[in-house]
Design a protein around this motif. Structure first.
Motif, mmCIF file in Angstrom:
data_model
loop_
_atom_site.group_PDB
_atom_site.id
_atom_site.type_symbol
_atom_site.label_atom_id
_atom_site.label_comp_id
_atom_site.label_asym_id
_atom_site.label_seq_id
_atom_site.Cartn_x
_atom_site.Cartn_y
_atom_site.Cartn_z
ATOM 1 N N PRO A 59 54.138 -11.547 -11.911
ATOM 2 C CA PRO A 59 55.253 -11.274 -11.000
ATOM 3 C C PRO A 59 56.085 -12.531 -10.772
ATOM 4 C CG PRO A 59 53.176 -10.499 -10.081
ATOM 5 C CD PRO A 59 52.835 -11.284 -11.301
ATOM 6 N N GLU A 60 57.399 -12.355 -10.674
ATOM 7 C CA GLU A 60 58.304 -13.491 -10.502
ATOM 8 C C GLU A 60 58.939 -13.472 -9.124
ATOM 9 O OE1 GLU A 60 61.036 -13.070 -13.768
ATOM 10 O OE2 GLU A 60 59.632 -13.999 -15.190
ATOM 11 N N PRO A 61 59.022 -14.674 -8.483
ATOM 12 C CA PRO A 61 59.574 -14.729 -7.124
ATOM 13 C C PRO A 61 61.095 -14.594 -7.087
ATOM 14 C CG PRO A 61 58.968 -16.931 -7.875
ATOM 15 C CD PRO A 61 58.556 -15.988 -8.962
ATOM 16 N N ASP A 73 59.941 -15.252 -0.246
ATOM 17 C CA ASP A 73 59.996 -14.954 -1.671
ATOM 18 C C ASP A 73 59.259 -13.651 -1.922
ATOM 19 O OD1 ASP A 73 61.411 -17.198 -2.543
ATOM 20 O OD2 ASP A 73 59.590 -18.428 -2.566
ATOM 21 N N TYR A 75 57.756 -11.204 -4.770
ATOM 22 C CA TYR A 75 57.319 -11.284 -6.171
ATOM 23 C C TYR A 75 57.455 -9.923 -6.824
ATOM 24 C CZ TYR A 75 55.632 -16.038 -5.652
ATOM 25 O OH TYR A 75 55.572 -17.390 -5.459
ATOM 26 N N ARG A 76 58.217 -9.909 -7.933
ATOM 27 C CA ARG A 76 58.556 -8.652 -8.585
ATOM 28 C C ARG A 76 58.098 -8.642 -10.039
ATOM 29 N NH1 ARG A 76 62.095 -5.485 -5.971
ATOM 30 N NH2 ARG A 76 62.975 -6.333 -4.053
ATOM 31 N N SER A 86 54.652 -10.589 -1.264
ATOM 32 C CA SER A 86 55.609 -11.568 -0.750
ATOM 33 C C SER A 86 54.887 -12.824 -0.313
ATOM 34 C CB SER A 86 56.328 -11.007 0.492
ATOM 35 O OG SER A 86 57.251 -10.031 0.145
ATOM 36 N N ASP A 87 55.650 -13.912 -0.316
ATOM 37 C CA ASP A 87 55.247 -15.144 0.353
ATOM 38 C C ASP A 87 56.229 -15.327 1.504
ATOM 39 O OD1 ASP A 87 54.876 -17.706 1.282
ATOM 40 O OD2 ASP A 87 55.181 -18.700 -0.650
ATOM 41 N N ARG A 95 49.387 -14.302 0.783
ATOM 42 C CA ARG A 95 50.278 -13.284 0.230
ATOM 43 C C ARG A 95 50.285 -12.041 1.117
ATOM 44 N NH1 ARG A 95 52.147 -16.868 -1.886
ATOM 45 N NH2 ARG A 95 52.294 -17.407 -4.084
#
Ligand code: ZN
Ligand code: ZN
Length: 156
Positions: A59-61, A73, A75-76, A86-87, A95
């Protein structure tokens, strides 16, 4: 508690497993969560980052604006863009896993409802689950074991 806490994104590229129960589960009715999900609320399971075992994908933030100005952020999945966690607040050890991405989203129920001041009027809340207009006092609500876990995860 359900023992299968596996989940993933809509397209299947991202798969994960929670290696334990979360510390606490928020159901958030704030306007940000409504906008970001396109829905009435979000269900976030708070868990140590190292208790999320990534089985597949990465997953990318994506940074999102917040009312508080603190970083958020989400994360997808890089392919289908499903948000899996999420962060909140720039805390790499913690998380907020989106419970709706679990294979069995009924496995985790909210421990608290927050930001009910913007709850959609037709959403009824269950009796017996604490609910707050805005936020709540973690010391008062979290089980001792979860407070311990958070302290340890934060390095304290
Ligand atoms: Zn995907
Ligand atoms: Zn929210």
């Amino acid at each position: 508690m359900a023992d299968n806490l596996e989940g993933g994104c809509a397209c299947g590229a991202v798969r994960y497993r929670l290696t334990s129960a979360p510390m606490f589960v928020h159901c958030c009715h704030c306007l940000d969560c409504q906008c970001q999900t396109g829905s009435a609320f979000v269900i976030n399971a708070m868990i140590e980052t190292d208790r999320i075992e990534l089985l597949q994908g990465a997953p990318e933030p994506v940074g999102l604006p917040t009312d508080s100005g603190r970083p958020h952020d989400v994360y997808r999945c890089p392919r289908c863009q499903t948000a899996v966690w999420s962060d909140y607040g720039g805390r790499p050890f913690l998380r907020f896993v989106r419970v709706g991405t679990l294979d069995d989203p009924s496995a985790l129920e909210p421990d608290v409802h927050i930001y009910t001041r913007t709850k959609l009027a037709w959403v009824g809340l269950p009796a017996g689950v604490p609910a707050f207009e805005v936020f709540y006092d973690r010391d008062a609500l979290w089980p001792a074991e979860s407070k311990d876990r958070l302290r340890k995860a934060a390095g304290g």
